[in-house]
Every structure is written in C-alpha cells, then in structure tokens.
Design an enzyme around this catalytic site. Structure first.
Site, PDB file in Angstrom:
ATOM      1  N   HIS A 149     -17.949  -6.679   9.383  1.00 27.58           N
ATOM      2  CA  HIS A 149     -17.781  -7.109   7.986  1.00 27.58           C
ATOM      3  C   HIS A 149     -18.531  -8.407   7.695  1.00 27.58           C
ATOM      4  O   HIS A 149     -18.696  -8.767   6.522  1.00 27.58           O
ATOM      5  CB  HIS A 149     -16.303  -7.329   7.652  1.00 27.58           C
ATOM      6  CG  HIS A 149     -15.469  -6.087   7.675  1.00 27.58           C
ATOM      7  ND1 HIS A 149     -15.820  -4.930   7.035  1.00 27.58           N
ATOM      8  CD2 HIS A 149     -14.302  -5.833   8.316  1.00 27.58           C
ATOM      9  CE1 HIS A 149     -14.905  -4.009   7.247  1.00 27.58           C
ATOM     10  NE2 HIS A 149     -13.968  -4.511   8.023  1.00 27.58           N
ATOM     11  N   ASP A 194     -16.063   2.646  12.730  1.00 23.60           N
ATOM     12  CA  ASP A 194     -14.844   1.897  12.426  1.00 23.60           C
ATOM     13  C   ASP A 194     -14.306   2.438  11.097  1.00 23.60           C
ATOM     14  O   ASP A 194     -15.066   2.831  10.218  1.00 23.60           O
ATOM     15  CB  ASP A 194     -15.202   0.407  12.287  1.00 23.60           C
ATOM     16  CG  ASP A 194     -13.977  -0.471  12.088  1.00 23.60           C
ATOM     17  OD1 ASP A 194     -13.620  -1.205  13.009  1.00 23.60           O
ATOM     18  OD2 ASP A 194     -13.378  -0.401  10.990  1.00 23.60           O
ATOM     19  N   HIS A 203     -13.074   1.065   8.623  1.00 20.47           N
ATOM     20  CA  HIS A 203     -13.380   0.222   7.460  1.00 20.47           C
ATOM     21  C   HIS A 203     -14.887   0.172   7.260  1.00 20.47           C
ATOM     22  O   HIS A 203     -15.652   0.251   8.224  1.00 20.47           O
ATOM     23  CB  HIS A 203     -12.786  -1.180   7.668  1.00 20.47           C
ATOM     24  CG  HIS A 203     -11.317  -1.139   7.959  1.00 20.47           C
ATOM     25  ND1 HIS A 203     -10.813  -1.290   9.241  1.00 20.47           N
ATOM     26  CD2 HIS A 203     -10.247  -0.901   7.166  1.00 20.47           C
ATOM     27  CE1 HIS A 203      -9.491  -1.186   9.207  1.00 20.47           C
ATOM     28  NE2 HIS A 203      -9.120  -0.944   7.966  1.00 20.47           N
ATOM     29  N   ASP A 223     -10.043   2.067  14.873  1.00 23.16           N
ATOM     30  CA  ASP A 223      -8.986   2.089  13.869  1.00 23.16           C
ATOM     31  C   ASP A 223      -8.924   3.353  12.999  1.00 23.16           C
ATOM     32  O   ASP A 223      -7.995   3.483  12.201  1.00 23.16           O
ATOM     33  CB  ASP A 223      -8.993   0.819  13.013  1.00 23.16           C
ATOM     34  CG  ASP A 223     -10.376   0.320  12.656  1.00 23.16           C
ATOM     35  OD1 ASP A 223     -10.480  -0.865  12.261  1.00 23.16           O
ATOM     36  OD2 ASP A 223     -11.359   1.095  12.777  1.00 23.16           O
TER      37      ASP A 223
HETATM   38  C1  LIG Z   1      -5.313  -9.662   3.111  1.00 28.39           C
HETATM   39  C2  LIG Z   1      -5.661  -8.762   1.984  1.00 28.39           C
HETATM   40  N1  LIG Z   1      -5.366  -9.057   0.707  1.00 28.39           N
HETATM   41  N2  LIG Z   1      -5.801  -8.038  -0.040  1.00 28.39           N
HETATM   42  C3  LIG Z   1      -5.668  -7.975  -1.482  1.00 28.39           C
HETATM   43  C4  LIG Z   1      -6.387  -7.104   0.778  1.00 28.39           C
HETATM   44  C5  LIG Z   1      -7.031  -5.822   0.361  1.00 28.39           C
HETATM   45  C6  LIG Z   1      -6.293  -7.539   2.063  1.00 28.39           C
HETATM   46  N3  LIG Z   1      -6.750  -6.823   3.156  1.00 28.39           N
HETATM   47  N4  LIG Z   1      -7.067  -7.388   4.196  1.00 28.39           N
HETATM   48  C7  LIG Z   1      -7.612  -6.697   5.259  1.00 28.39           C
HETATM   49  C8  LIG Z   1      -7.433  -5.315   5.424  1.00 28.39           C
HETATM   50  C9  LIG Z   1      -8.033  -4.678   6.486  1.00 28.39           C
HETATM   51  C10 LIG Z   1      -8.801  -5.384   7.384  1.00 28.39           C
HETATM   52  C11 LIG Z   1      -9.455  -4.646   8.487  1.00 28.39           C
HETATM   53  C12 LIG Z   1     -10.445  -5.141   9.199  1.00 28.39           C
HETATM   54  C13 LIG Z   1     -11.093  -4.287  10.212  1.00 28.39           C
HETATM   55  O1  LIG Z   1     -10.539  -3.748  11.113  1.00 28.39           O
HETATM   56  N5  LIG Z   1     -12.362  -4.038  10.067  1.00 28.39           N
HETATM   57  O2  LIG Z   1     -12.984  -3.205  10.911  1.00 28.39           O
HETATM   58  C14 LIG Z   1      -8.961  -6.758   7.227  1.00 28.39           C
HETATM   59  C15 LIG Z   1      -8.373  -7.408   6.170  1.00 28.39           C
HETATM   60 ZN   LIG Z   2     -11.750  -1.693  11.047  1.00 26.77          ZN
END
Ligand SMILES: Cc1nn(C)c(C)c1/N=N/c1ccc(/C=C/C(=O)NO)cc1
Ligand SMILES: [Zn+2]
Length: 369
Positions: free
Chosen positions: A143, A180, A182, A268
């Site tokens: 990311h 992944d 995401h 994941d």
């Molecule tokens: C906090 C928050 N706040 N909000 C509104 C949202 C939508 C939030 N999500 N956070 C996230 C959700 C998923 C990941 C996954 C990362 C990964 O495994 N990448 O490969 C990281 C942060």
């Molecule tokens: Zn991920």
C-alpha cells in the site's frame, strides 16, 4: 527446483502497538490488546511452521540485507524516508503516514531490512543462485506510495525490488502480481505510466484502500492497459480464485512475457482472516503459485520472487505460507491441518456473479502486448 527462503528474527520485533486496528481509546471503546491485527506473531508462526515441518531443509537460505537510502528513493521521496528515520528514532516510535499504521522505535531498521531483503531475493533469483524464492519480510509494503506509508506498510518492498532489477540487474520487463486481498494500490500508482512493468492485482472489491482497485483503473499514458485490477466480490472461495488465476492472471502474463515475475504475496484472502471476507484455502494459493510458476517458466527462465505482504490469521496464515512455498520448491512435507474444516464449509464453487466479474476483466487481456 532450488527455492530461496529469507527470514530474519527482527521481522518478528516490528512493534504495532497496543491497538487492535485502531489505537486504544477509552472514549471510543477501543480497549488496548496484546496483539494488533498486524502483530508480527502471525509471520513468526509461519516461519516456525516452515522450520518445524522440515520444509526449511528443502530450501536455500538467502541472507537479508538493508536497503540503502538510494535504493529506497528509487520509489519513495526523500522526505518520506527522512520522516520514517526521524519518527523511528523516537522513544515511542511513530506512524507510517495514515494515522493507523503505528510502529515502534527502530522501525526504520526493520522496514529497510524488509525492502533490502526483497532486493536480496531478487538478486539471488536473477543471478541464478536459486530458481525462485520467498522473502518472508515484515512489515508489508504494497500500500505504500512514494510520499507516504499506508495500511500498515512503510516502504513498498516489491516496487523497490522491481526498480532495482531494472536499474541494476538488467531486467527490462517485469510483472508484479499482487494476490493480497487488499488492492495493490502502491505498485499501480508507482508504475501507472510505465509499460515495462505489468501490474496485476487480485483483491476483494473496495475492501482497502477505500474505493480503490476498480476494473476501470487500467494505467495511464504509455502505461495504459498495463494495470489489471480484478476486484473480486465478497465471499469468493477457491473456485473463484482458481478461475481468476487461469482466466486472467495466466493469460495476461503469457501476453506480456515478463523476464521476471514478482508476487506481492498476501495470505489475507484466507478463509479465517479478520481483515477481509474471502474464503480461500491452501488450494487457492497453490493454484495461484502454480499459475505464476508456469508463466515464469514460459518467459522468464523460471525467475519468480514472492515477497510477503498481509495475512492476519495466526492460525491459518502459517498453513497458507507452507503450501505456497512447498509449491515453489516442488515438495510436500505436511498437509494443511485445517483444510478439513475451512475446505468443508462451502463457498468454493465458482458462482455466476464471480465468473461474470472475472470474464469482464479477461476481455482486457487482448490489449496487453
Ligand atoms: C482504520 C480505518 N478507518 N477506516 C474508515 C477504514 C476503512 C479503515 N481501515 N483500515 C484498514 C483496513 C485494512 C487494512 C489492511 C491492510 C492489509 O493487509 N493490506 O494488505 C489496513 C487498514
Ligand atoms: Zn492485505
């Protein structure tokens, strides 16, 4: 088949703090917890299963190394690198850049080792020291953007390795496959205008980053058609993932004919992961791995590098990693102990709405030259 393997104990020391996904905050009801969803224990447990199962005896250990600032800034701005250095020197550490990706003191040393390790594995594969390899690094990277970290990622390990392969190792055409769950937004952005790097992301539709990874995002300028997003619907199991591998990923790689394939290997999509809603088991990861191995054999002399990204089930990620690396090495040392459970709960047939999405993306493969 000689398969390289890289792990360093310090990857298990990456400190993700006392939050869950959000930092602890009594006013919002977020209680402190011993294990943040991205706690390194999940990857340490994967490493230990690779050792205890005996798989490690079939692998060639590749030494980690630290990425230089020059290597990091092939992708990232100096300001981003300098901020991570600065915050990493603080007693309580800092954040990758989005306010929900905490890290402890010394995180720069760990993240720069992760990025350098992706380079080291790429160097070993391109040099022919090993045929393919798996770099079990931490923290994840896919990311991260040039100017900031995001979603637990600090430096974009895979993009840094790709840029190094082009700048130093004489590799011209590279495919980055991100499975992944995401969206692989980082590589998509970094190589958006670059037709020498095909970026393919297989992910859950609009899971994270929010509203990112749509089918319409196909690259820009000279890079148009060299970004392929496969935004899978919620609830996809092995059948859907295997269909996507065989219908889009394999044909796209055959059309592009890369000299090197780098995989952003997140586990994941697994059926027991807390940060997504897919149902993939080791069977799906084996098919994905076979698909990229076949493509690498066709056009890249077998040159294939997998770099660890996400995966948050401390119970199932180890088995997914074991099965993936077994497939790379062409050996089988231990069955997936959870497959009778996670493989027997349904969701593994290819459903019409899943097939429809994959077929929609498959239509774009003809634009890849
Ligand atoms: C906090 C928050 N706040 N909000 C509104 C949202 C939508 C939030 N999500 N956070 C996230 C959700 C998923 C990941 C996954 C990362 C990964 O495994 N990448 O490969 C990281 C942060
Ligand atoms: Zn991920």
């Amino acid at each position: 088949m000689t398969t390289g393997y890289l792990w360093d104990e310090i990857f298990g020391w990456h400190d993700t703090g006392s939050g869950t996904l959000f930092p602890a905050d009594p006013d919002l009801g977020h209680q402190p917890i011993s294990h943040h969803v991205a706690h390194p224990d999940t990857k340490r447990r994967m490493h230990e299963l690779i050792c205890v199962s005996g798989l490690v005896d079939h692998l060639t250990r590749i030494a980690p190394r630290t990425a230089s600032v020059e290597e990091l800034t092939r992708v990232h701005t100096p300001e981003h690198v300098e901020r991570i250095v600065r915050e990493s020197a603080q007693p309580k550490g800092g954040d990758a850049g989005d306010g929900i990706s905490p890290f402890g003191k010394g995180a720069y040393r760990i993240a720069a080792l992760g990025a350098g390790s992706a380079i080291a594995m790429t160097e070993a594969v391109v040099a022919g020291t090993v045929d393919n390899g798996y770099a079990l690094v931490n923290p994840a990277g896919h990311h991260a953007l040039p100017e900031t970290g995001l979603g637990f990622c600090i430096f974009n390990n895979v993009a840094i390795a790709a840029k190094h392969a082009q700048a130093v190792l004489g590799i011209e055409r590279i495919a980055i496959v991100d499975w992944d769950v995401h969206h692989g937004n980082g590589a998509q952005a970094i190589f958006a205008e670059d037709p020498s790097v095909l970026t393919i992301s297989l992910h859950q539709d609009r899971c994270f980053p929010p509203n990112s990874g749509l089918v319409e995002e196909r690259g820009t300028a000279a890079g148009e058609h060299y970004n392929v997003n496969i935004p899978m619907p919620v609830g996809c199991g092995d059948g859907a993932y295997q269909y996507a591998a065989r219908t889009v990923i394999g044909p796209a790689l055959e059309a592009f004919a890369p000299e090197l394939i780098i995989v952003a290997s997140g586990f994941d999509p697994n059926a027991m992961d807390p940060l997504a809603r897919q149902l993939v088991t080791t069977r799906g990861f084996i098919t994905l791995t076979e698909t990229v191995m076949e493509a690498a054999a066709r056009s890249a002399g077998g040159r294939l590098v997998l770099v660890q990204e996400g995966g948050y089930s401390p119970v199932y990620v180890p088995f997914c990693g074991l099965a993936t690396i077994e497939t790379l090495a062409g050996v089988h040392v231990m069955d997936d102990g959870l497959l009778p459970v996670v493989g027997g709960m349904g969701g593994h047939d290819l459903e019409p709405h899943q097939k429809e999405l994959v077929d929609r993306v498959a239509a774009f493969v003809g634009d890849i030259a």
